[in-house]
Design a protein around this motif. Sequence first.
Motif, PDB file in Angstrom:
ATOM      1  N   SER A  72     -20.934 -65.579 -31.888  1.00 56.60           N
ATOM      2  CA  SER A  72     -20.511 -65.548 -33.293  1.00 56.60           C
ATOM      3  C   SER A  72     -20.747 -64.176 -33.925  1.00 56.60           C
ATOM      4  O   SER A  72     -20.277 -63.912 -35.029  1.00 56.60           O
ATOM      5  CB  SER A  72     -21.228 -66.630 -34.097  1.00 56.60           C
ATOM      6  OG  SER A  72     -22.617 -66.366 -34.079  1.00 56.60           O
ATOM      7  N   SER A  73     -21.444 -63.291 -33.216  1.00 55.24           N
ATOM      8  CA  SER A  73     -21.626 -61.932 -33.750  1.00 55.24           C
ATOM      9  C   SER A  73     -20.381 -61.063 -33.628  1.00 55.24           C
ATOM     10  O   SER A  73     -20.319 -59.981 -34.203  1.00 55.24           O
ATOM     11  CB  SER A  73     -22.801 -61.244 -33.060  1.00 55.24           C
ATOM     12  OG  SER A  73     -24.016 -61.655 -33.640  1.00 55.24           O
ATOM     13  N   LYS A  74     -19.393 -61.522 -32.881  1.00 59.01           N
ATOM     14  CA  LYS A  74     -18.148 -60.744 -32.758  1.00 59.01           C
ATOM     15  C   LYS A  74     -17.262 -60.993 -33.976  1.00 59.01           C
ATOM     16  O   LYS A  74     -16.103 -61.386 -33.862  1.00 59.01           O
ATOM     17  CB  LYS A  74     -17.406 -61.132 -31.473  1.00 59.01           C
ATOM     18  CG  LYS A  74     -17.873 -60.391 -30.244  1.00 59.01           C
ATOM     19  CD  LYS A  74     -17.295 -60.948 -28.967  1.00 59.01           C
ATOM     20  CE  LYS A  74     -15.792 -60.847 -28.884  1.00 59.01           C
ATOM     21  NZ  LYS A  74     -15.279 -61.394 -27.592  1.00 59.01           N
ATOM     22  N   SER A  75     -17.827 -60.759 -35.170  1.00 56.81           N
ATOM     23  CA  SER A  75     -17.137 -61.095 -36.415  1.00 56.81           C
ATOM     24  C   SER A  75     -16.671 -59.833 -37.128  1.00 56.81           C
ATOM     25  O   SER A  75     -17.163 -58.732 -36.878  1.00 56.81           O
ATOM     26  CB  SER A  75     -18.104 -61.845 -37.332  1.00 56.81           C
ATOM     27  OG  SER A  75     -19.161 -60.968 -37.699  1.00 56.81           O
ATOM     28  N   ILE A  76     -15.748 -60.018 -38.061  1.00 56.27           N
ATOM     29  CA  ILE A  76     -15.251 -58.891 -38.853  1.00 56.27           C
ATOM     30  C   ILE A  76     -16.387 -58.292 -39.694  1.00 56.27           C
ATOM     31  O   ILE A  76     -16.427 -57.085 -39.915  1.00 56.27           O
ATOM     32  CB  ILE A  76     -14.049 -59.327 -39.739  1.00 56.27           C
ATOM     33  CG1 ILE A  76     -13.343 -58.124 -40.368  1.00 56.27           C
ATOM     34  CG2 ILE A  76     -14.474 -60.313 -40.811  1.00 56.27           C
ATOM     35  CD1 ILE A  76     -12.200 -57.573 -39.600  1.00 56.27           C
ATOM     36  N   GLU A  77     -17.337 -59.130 -40.119  1.00 55.80           N
ATOM     37  CA  GLU A  77     -18.441 -58.630 -40.934  1.00 55.80           C
ATOM     38  C   GLU A  77     -19.317 -57.672 -40.123  1.00 55.80           C
ATOM     39  O   GLU A  77     -19.662 -56.582 -40.587  1.00 55.80           O
ATOM     40  CB  GLU A  77     -19.306 -59.782 -41.468  1.00 55.80           C
ATOM     41  CG  GLU A  77     -18.628 -60.671 -42.505  1.00 55.80           C
ATOM     42  CD  GLU A  77     -17.646 -61.675 -41.901  1.00 55.80           C
ATOM     43  OE1 GLU A  77     -17.680 -61.893 -40.666  1.00 55.80           O
ATOM     44  OE2 GLU A  77     -16.824 -62.230 -42.671  1.00 55.80           O
ATOM     45  N   ASN A  78     -19.705 -58.097 -38.900  1.00 52.35           N
ATOM     46  CA  ASN A  78     -20.514 -57.203 -38.070  1.00 52.35           C
ATOM     47  C   ASN A  78     -19.753 -55.934 -37.711  1.00 52.35           C
ATOM     48  O   ASN A  78     -20.321 -54.841 -37.663  1.00 52.35           O
ATOM     49  CB  ASN A  78     -20.959 -57.915 -36.789  1.00 52.35           C
ATOM     50  CG  ASN A  78     -22.135 -58.826 -37.030  1.00 52.35           C
ATOM     51  OD1 ASN A  78     -22.912 -58.616 -37.954  1.00 52.35           O
ATOM     52  ND2 ASN A  78     -22.252 -59.853 -36.216  1.00 52.35           N
ATOM     53  N   GLY A 138     -11.178 -52.367 -19.997  1.00 50.41           N
ATOM     54  CA  GLY A 138     -10.833 -51.757 -21.271  1.00 50.41           C
ATOM     55  C   GLY A 138     -10.425 -52.706 -22.379  1.00 50.41           C
ATOM     56  O   GLY A 138      -9.975 -52.286 -23.429  1.00 50.41           O
ATOM     57  N   LYS A 139     -10.592 -54.011 -22.160  1.00 54.38           N
ATOM     58  CA  LYS A 139     -10.286 -54.940 -23.246  1.00 54.38           C
ATOM     59  C   LYS A 139     -11.466 -55.002 -24.200  1.00 54.38           C
ATOM     60  O   LYS A 139     -12.579 -55.338 -23.790  1.00 54.38           O
ATOM     61  CB  LYS A 139     -10.042 -56.332 -22.690  1.00 54.38           C
ATOM     62  CG  LYS A 139      -8.661 -56.566 -22.108  1.00 54.38           C
ATOM     63  CD  LYS A 139      -8.590 -58.038 -21.698  1.00 54.38           C
ATOM     64  CE  LYS A 139      -7.209 -58.480 -21.352  1.00 54.38           C
ATOM     65  NZ  LYS A 139      -7.198 -59.962 -21.188  1.00 54.38           N
ATOM     66  N   VAL A 140     -11.232 -54.704 -25.449  1.00 56.60           N
ATOM     67  CA  VAL A 140     -12.288 -54.799 -26.466  1.00 56.60           C
ATOM     68  C   VAL A 140     -11.742 -55.623 -27.624  1.00 56.60           C
ATOM     69  O   VAL A 140     -10.536 -55.612 -27.879  1.00 56.60           O
ATOM     70  CB  VAL A 140     -12.738 -53.402 -26.947  1.00 56.60           C
ATOM     71  CG1 VAL A 140     -13.398 -52.635 -25.813  1.00 56.60           C
ATOM     72  CG2 VAL A 140     -11.562 -52.586 -27.497  1.00 56.60           C
ATOM     73  N   ALA A 141     -12.602 -56.352 -28.300  1.00 52.74           N
ATOM     74  CA  ALA A 141     -12.086 -57.253 -29.337  1.00 52.74           C
ATOM     75  C   ALA A 141     -13.197 -57.865 -30.167  1.00 52.74           C
ATOM     76  O   ALA A 141     -14.367 -57.886 -29.761  1.00 52.74           O
ATOM     77  CB  ALA A 141     -11.278 -58.389 -28.700  1.00 52.74           C
ATOM     78  N   ILE A 142     -12.805 -58.376 -31.318  1.00 52.54           N
ATOM     79  CA  ILE A 142     -13.655 -59.270 -32.095  1.00 52.54           C
ATOM     80  C   ILE A 142     -12.896 -60.591 -32.271  1.00 52.54           C
ATOM     81  O   ILE A 142     -11.704 -60.678 -31.964  1.00 52.54           O
ATOM     82  CB  ILE A 142     -14.061 -58.672 -33.469  1.00 52.54           C
ATOM     83  CG1 ILE A 142     -12.826 -58.303 -34.291  1.00 52.54           C
ATOM     84  CG2 ILE A 142     -14.947 -57.454 -33.273  1.00 52.54           C
ATOM     85  CD1 ILE A 142     -13.161 -57.864 -35.716  1.00 52.54           C
ATOM     86  N   ASN A 143     -13.596 -61.591 -32.768  1.00 55.23           N
ATOM     87  CA  ASN A 143     -12.982 -62.902 -32.962  1.00 55.23           C
ATOM     88  C   ASN A 143     -12.464 -63.081 -34.384  1.00 55.23           C
ATOM     89  O   ASN A 143     -12.970 -62.459 -35.333  1.00 55.23           O
ATOM     90  CB  ASN A 143     -13.997 -64.016 -32.663  1.00 55.23           C
ATOM     91  CG  ASN A 143     -14.483 -63.968 -31.225  1.00 55.23           C
ATOM     92  OD1 ASN A 143     -13.765 -63.534 -30.330  1.00 55.23           O
ATOM     93  ND2 ASN A 143     -15.720 -64.418 -30.993  1.00 55.23           N
ATOM     94  N   HIS A 144     -11.479 -63.912 -34.525  1.00 55.61           N
ATOM     95  CA  HIS A 144     -11.028 -64.384 -35.831  1.00 55.61           C
ATOM     96  C   HIS A 144     -11.430 -65.856 -35.892  1.00 55.61           C
ATOM     97  O   HIS A 144     -11.461 -66.515 -34.845  1.00 55.61           O
ATOM     98  CB  HIS A 144      -9.503 -64.221 -35.928  1.00 55.61           C
ATOM     99  CG  HIS A 144      -8.954 -64.507 -37.301  1.00 55.61           C
ATOM    100  ND1 HIS A 144      -8.767 -65.785 -37.772  1.00 55.61           N
ATOM    101  CD2 HIS A 144      -8.564 -63.681 -38.289  1.00 55.61           C
ATOM    102  CE1 HIS A 144      -8.283 -65.713 -39.003  1.00 55.61           C
ATOM    103  NE2 HIS A 144      -8.144 -64.448 -39.345  1.00 55.61           N
ATOM    104  N   PRO A 145     -11.767 -66.396 -37.069  1.00 61.40           N
ATOM    105  CA  PRO A 145     -12.122 -67.813 -37.113  1.00 61.40           C
ATOM    106  C   PRO A 145     -11.069 -68.695 -36.439  1.00 61.40           C
ATOM    107  O   PRO A 145     -11.385 -69.769 -35.929  1.00 61.40           O
ATOM    108  CB  PRO A 145     -12.218 -68.102 -38.616  1.00 61.40           C
ATOM    109  CG  PRO A 145     -12.531 -66.799 -39.240  1.00 61.40           C
ATOM    110  CD  PRO A 145     -11.918 -65.739 -38.370  1.00 61.40           C
TER     111      PRO A 145
END
Lengths: 359, 359
Positions: A72-78, A138-145
């Motif tokens: 859950s740390s892969k968020s837009i806020e972090n 090389g795939k990097v990303a964050i999550n969306h709800p």
Amino acid sequence: MSSLEIKTSTNIYHVYVDVKLRHKLPSFLEKEYSNVLIITDSHVEKLFLDDVIHSFGTTTKVSYAVVPAGESSKSIENYFNLMTSAIENGLDRHSLIVALGGGMVGDLAGFVAATYMRGIDYVQVPTTILAHDSSVGGKVAINHPEGKNLIGNFYPPQAVVYDVETLNSLPEKEVRSGYAEIVKHGLISDEAFFNQVMEQNILSTFNPQILKKHLIKGISVKANIVETDEKEGNIRKYLNLGHTLGHALEAELGYGKITHGEAVALGMLFALQVSEKVYGVTLPYDTLYNWLSKNNYPLHLSRVDKYVLLNRMKKDKKSRDLKVQMVLLKAIGQSTIEQLDDEQLIQFLENFFRELVKG
Amino acid sequence: MSSLEIKTSTNIYHVYVDVKLRHKLPSFLEKEYSNVLIITDSHVEKLFLDDVIHSFGTTTKVSYAVVPAGESSKSIENYFNLMTSAIENGLDRHSLIVALGGGMVGDLAGFVAATYMRGIDYVQVPTTILAHDSSVGGKVAINHPEGKNLIGNFYPPQAVVYDVETLNSLPEKEVRSGYAEIVKHGLISDEAFFNQVMEQNILSTFNPQILKKHLIKGISVKANIVETDEKEGNIRKYLNLGHTLGHALEAELGYGKITHGEAVALGMLFALQVSEKVYGVTLPYDTLYNWLSKNNYPLHLSRVDKYVLLNRMKKDKKSRDLKVQMVLLKAIGQSTIEQLDDEQLIQFLENFFRELVKG
């Protein structure tokens, strides 16, 4: 020292695998950096952050930022807060970000590096077995709800520095999770390698030399595929073996209830069974089942609704026109992609779970 | 139909410049898209959104998202909300984003496209003169409260479709703002072109054919530089002529008080004066001053503290080790980069503003 070379469309980087590498990180970098930001999580911080900080000596400005452990740390806020950290610590276009941790940290810190001032250098320092998979490619990303990894880039690191010693402290379920991807790399590429892994009890005997060998082989399989197909055309999809059902199980059971690799392990079993039926071939379903069982993978799930799973499988990023696509095998090392009808899939799922329960 | 071809490290795309292009957008796309999201701002929405929606006919699913007009919309909040729109409207990896608007929309929508599912196609449909500059070159970004464009990517569009007719409705200060970058493209590349622009009164006679000619020339100058130097090594820095002081003035006076181009116009005057002093050459300072004056560019600023400006200039993304670097000219078409001492700069700034006040 073992190292692999990985070519991408924009650079060439090396993956170094050995013990104690975290103590000499700068020696694996091709440039000197005057300003470094280490991004890690609250779990890894306690174990290895000091080692990595000290590896840079006293002439480099080193700062760090810690996010809570967990997906859950892969968020837009972090993500935004890490950008603020980078600015506050004075990082410029010639600075370096170090991603110290498992796949979550690698994805998050990699995406920060990819988009800070339109992209600065970063290095992956994986601390889980599972990250042998995610740190290369090389795939990097964050999550969306609304879904995992929906916001991201393709952005290769400058190097991957894999200190096998950091894997000593992994809990059993993390060992299982990581080994599932190693098994996958065997299934899609190399029968001999698959059989080697099947001979290993991964829980009782932690042997750094064997683990190192498995990691290097797993990474080289991944690297070959990624070099051929960086941006996910067909071949890269083979890496998705076991993931269509795996992702659906993860999402349905709730992240944290079952690890990524444990879910993928079940997905691979399912893919083997479906492949046998679709192609009329014989595959090592029993071998894999017994190995998973011996290593305490969760094989007996509480009742999961197969229609709910089907709908989850349709939400996969790779699905098109709402038909499920699965990676299947005609033999070990011979991957294919098949689009499956809903009815057929429901039938396969029903068989699969019935046999699992008996098993 | 005039079109320019632009090569990048990852693709080739075309820039089309003519009247009424917004009515036939799909004819400029090399693929068919079944799902399209148009991103625009509250100002452009009223003028041109319907035209672009209708251009796609009835077989394509077209949705749209509107952000408030103005630079402050390039925020992390709007970025995230646009991601949510893309998901809710069912965009997948084969969908298209249309950036309909000025530079703000192009930067924001381009960054959404660059990072949605690790990058999907997008097309720039600029509606300001200024955007002839930002729509070419693949720089996309959002702002951080600590600085403009700190979060972004290099990500080229599939095409730039420039409908000159949409520029009819621009307020005078936007015409001035855009023309400053056209003048810049003349100064760094081509004396004859610079002189042609200096003969033009840009406010009284809006002639689409002349404007089209100027835009194409401006874009081709930009495109040549960007092709040579996509990721901002030295040559791309020449595009920064007038921007070191320009950005400092914009930030100091407050965004919205003076347009980007108006600030850059003053910055170019300053660069001409500094160049004459540093290199002992004669440059068309008076010609440019008179042209700016005739077209009502704001030349007489309320008192600006030169030490404050110096500090702002040092915060430029391009500055290194806290020395100011400026783009100067040895002649029209001969750009250079000089690092200047603080004392020298203060002296130059003092002279410049004293002469401006007299002028």
